[in-house]
Design an enzyme around this catalytic site. Structure first.
Site, PDB file in Angstrom:
ATOM      1  N   PHE A 123      17.900 -18.449 -33.259  1.00  0.00           N
ATOM      2  CA  PHE A 123      19.139 -19.063 -32.779  1.00  0.00           C
ATOM      3  C   PHE A 123      18.913 -19.968 -31.578  1.00  0.00           C
ATOM      4  O   PHE A 123      19.732 -20.853 -31.291  1.00  0.00           O
ATOM      5  CB  PHE A 123      20.174 -17.984 -32.447  1.00  0.00           C
ATOM      6  CG  PHE A 123      20.018 -17.350 -31.096  1.00  0.00           C
ATOM      7  CD1 PHE A 123      20.748 -17.807 -30.003  1.00  0.00           C
ATOM      8  CD2 PHE A 123      19.168 -16.275 -30.904  1.00  0.00           C
ATOM      9  CE1 PHE A 123      20.616 -17.225 -28.754  1.00  0.00           C
ATOM     10  CE2 PHE A 123      19.035 -15.681 -29.668  1.00  0.00           C
ATOM     11  CZ  PHE A 123      19.755 -16.156 -28.587  1.00  0.00           C
ATOM     12  N   LYS A 124      17.779 -19.784 -30.885  1.00  0.00           N
ATOM     13  CA  LYS A 124      17.501 -20.619 -29.711  1.00  0.00           C
ATOM     14  C   LYS A 124      17.421 -22.103 -30.080  1.00  0.00           C
ATOM     15  O   LYS A 124      17.664 -22.978 -29.243  1.00  0.00           O
ATOM     16  CB  LYS A 124      16.196 -20.185 -29.046  1.00  0.00           C
ATOM     17  CG  LYS A 124      16.134 -18.707 -28.669  1.00  0.00           C
ATOM     18  CD  LYS A 124      17.094 -18.352 -27.561  1.00  0.00           C
ATOM     19  CE  LYS A 124      17.057 -16.876 -27.233  1.00  0.00           C
ATOM     20  NZ  LYS A 124      15.883 -16.436 -26.496  1.00  0.00           N
ATOM     21  N   ASP A 125      17.092 -22.405 -31.348  1.00  0.00           N
ATOM     22  CA  ASP A 125      17.025 -23.804 -31.783  1.00  0.00           C
ATOM     23  C   ASP A 125      18.369 -24.515 -31.661  1.00  0.00           C
ATOM     24  O   ASP A 125      18.413 -25.735 -31.489  1.00  0.00           O
ATOM     25  CB  ASP A 125      16.570 -23.895 -33.246  1.00  0.00           C
ATOM     26  CG  ASP A 125      15.119 -23.509 -33.439  1.00  0.00           C
ATOM     27  OD1 ASP A 125      14.290 -23.834 -32.569  1.00  0.00           O
ATOM     28  OD2 ASP A 125      14.810 -22.875 -34.466  1.00  0.00           O
ATOM     29  N   MET A 128      18.293 -25.564 -28.040  1.00  0.00           N
ATOM     30  CA  MET A 128      17.083 -26.195 -27.533  1.00  0.00           C
ATOM     31  C   MET A 128      16.841 -27.573 -28.141  1.00  0.00           C
ATOM     32  O   MET A 128      16.341 -28.483 -27.459  1.00  0.00           O
ATOM     33  CB  MET A 128      15.886 -25.287 -27.811  1.00  0.00           C
ATOM     34  CG  MET A 128      14.743 -25.506 -26.848  1.00  0.00           C
ATOM     35  SD  MET A 128      15.145 -25.033 -25.145  1.00  0.00           S
ATOM     36  CE  MET A 128      14.991 -23.256 -25.255  1.00  0.00           C
ATOM     37  N   THR A 156      12.628 -18.077 -27.190  1.00  0.00           N
ATOM     38  CA  THR A 156      12.904 -19.238 -26.347  1.00  0.00           C
ATOM     39  C   THR A 156      11.690 -20.148 -26.253  1.00  0.00           C
ATOM     40  O   THR A 156      11.803 -21.374 -26.307  1.00  0.00           O
ATOM     41  CB  THR A 156      13.332 -18.797 -24.929  1.00  0.00           C
ATOM     42  OG1 THR A 156      14.610 -18.175 -24.996  1.00  0.00           O
ATOM     43  CG2 THR A 156      13.420 -19.988 -23.983  1.00  0.00           C
TER      44      THR A 156
END
Length: 482
Positions: A123-125, A128, A156
């Site tokens: 989900f960090k994409d 980011m 991350t």
């Protein structure tokens, strides 16, 4: 939109705007940036937004927080970021163009909000990829460069490195706990050989790495000389980007803007659920925000008792949901700022205790009594619990989930009775199962599916520097390469 620090002193300029704080991370006083007020979303806006694409919705929401980038440029950045080509790992049967489709386990009642379709399968994409494009845009406009120093417990780091690799004017120095991420997570990061990517494995826990990042950020002379920036969830732009998928999930799960929704969020550093809190404060009809932790339950303990008791590295458990093996939640300060009525003096006093390695206790206080009005409940999971949840979800629904999402589903089940009847409950998916194959095999006796573009990643040559958790050593490493 102007920004303030949770501890009262936002630095120079005295009332910074978005681009002023984008590249920095911590405020000069050690606090975290927040908008001076949360913009309110009208019913007319909700009605208009319901039919928007993800990129269009991102532009509409981010425009409320980013007022110092020309609208046409911000729209171009959103359009470039949120495409089906970038977020291409959608579950079979779900629409790739939705970017974050809801995959229902029980139609209209319990669903997974797919957030792991991006290039690193986490989900960090979602934030980011936007951050990488924002950095490149602002640096080019200002004719500047930046050296990003970050810490990761698993996802991350790879999300940041994939978003920043090859970006002009950007170097990334990413700290991770040596030997404590999954083999897939390590391979994703350490197999990158781009000239602007540097991996540092710290012989300690994630909190040791995070403490180094904070210490460097608080050395203002070093930070200025070496142009140190941040991509961890202390960076406000990441939280702002994450607000978008709460709105998108709401629209996907409801038929009308008269309806409510509940979210269950696996959380270690409080960044993901902090975005949900802000979406709710903006007016999104959220009935409950259910926080799920693993055995490292410092956040669950606070929401149950009012005591925030960060653990030392030696007290932090190494678990099968390693991205949540965190005992000091960086973003929690943002929520406490709202909880105590946005009083920076109170926050500074509370975090003076935290920074000294002590706990603080709000139990019995008027502030803690307000928890219910913010919609929060919490729970924790364990290794046995997540194994059982992975099995049950696979057997009952034919869906394979990763270990962190399993923590979320388990806690969602535990608290389902607290969600009003007829209100859909969305668990935020955090990663695809292949990132934690060892535990999936333990739970199901089979390997998880692997996207074709990640075949054989663990066999690629890896490049990483192993170092003690020493602030000065990390500073020297950065200084020698900038």
């Amino acid at each position: 939109m102007k920004y303030i620090s949770t501890r009262g002193h936002a630095g120079q300029p005295a009332h910074p705007e978005f681009c002023d704080i984008l590249l920095g991370g911590l405020a000069p006083d050690g606090g975290l940036y927040l908008p001076e007020h949360y913009p309110q979303v009208t019913r007319a806006e909700l009605d208009a937004w319901r039919s928007l694409s993800y990129a269009e919705l991102a532009f509409a929401i981010l425009s409320k927080f980013i007022t110092d980038i020309p609208p046409a440029d911000l729209k171009a950045i959103c359009d470039k970021t949120y495409t089906a080509d970038v977020y291409r790992h959608v579950r079979e049967g779900d629409k790739a163009s939705d970017i974050t489709p809801v995959h229902w386990l029980e139609e209209g009642r319990l669903g997974l909000l797919e957030l792991s379709n991006g290039p690193t399968l986490a989900f960090k994409d979602m934030a980011m990829q936007l951050l990488g494009n924002l950095f490149e845009y602002v640096l080019a406009k200002r004719g500047e460069t930046i050296n990003i120093l970050g810490a990761t417990s698993g996802d991350t780091g790879s999300a940041a490195e994939y978003a920043m690799r090859g970006k002009h004017g950007v170097r990334v120095f990413m700290l991770s706990p040596h030997g404590l991420m999954s083999p897939f997570q390590r391979a994703q990061m350490y197999s990158l050989h781009d000239d602007n990517i540097f991996n540092i494995a710290v012989t300690g826990m994630f909190d040791d790495a995070q403490d180094i990042v904070k210490a460097v950020s608080n050395d203002h002379a070093f930070k200025a000389e070496h142009k140190i920036g941040a991509v961890n969830s202390i960076n406000w732009a990441r939280v702002a980007a994450q607000i978008v998928y709460y709105f998108k999930g709401y629209f996907a799960a409801t038929k009308s803007n008269d309806d409510q929704v509940a979210f269950c969020v696996p959380s270690g550093n409080f960044g993901n659920i902090c975005a949900g809190h802000i979406a709710r404060q903006m007016g999104l009809p959220v009935a409950k925000l259910i926080l799920a932790t693993n055995e490292n339950d410092v956040l669950d303990e606070f929401f149950r008792t009012g005591v925030y008791r960060p653990r030392k590295a030696a007290e932090t458990h190494v678990t099968s949901s390693p991205s949540m093996d965190i005992s000091k939640a960086s973003n929690f300060e943002r929520f406490v700022f709202d909880l105590v009525g946005r009083d920076p003096k109170k926050v500074a006093a509370l975090w003076a205790e935290v920074d000294a390695g002590r706990a603080f206790d709000l139990s019995g206080s008027a502030e803690f009594a307000r928890i219910a009005e913010f919609g929060f409940v919490s729970g924790a999971s364990s290794h046995a619990g997540r194994l059982a949840t992975i099995r049950k979800v696979f057997e009952q629904y034919g869906v394979m989930i990763d270990t962190h999402t399993a923590d979320g589903v388990k806690v969602a089940w535990d608290h389902a009775a607290e969600v009003p009847a007829g209100v859909p409950l969305l668990v935020l998916e955090t990663a695809l199962p292949v990132k934690f194959a060892e535990t999936i095999v333990e739970a199901l006796g089979r390997q998880p599916e692997r996207p074709a573009d990640f075949e054989g990643i663990e066999t690629l040559p890896q490049r990483v520097e192993v170092m003690a958790p020493d602030v000065d050593a990390v500073k020297r490493f950065v200084a020698e390469r900038t």
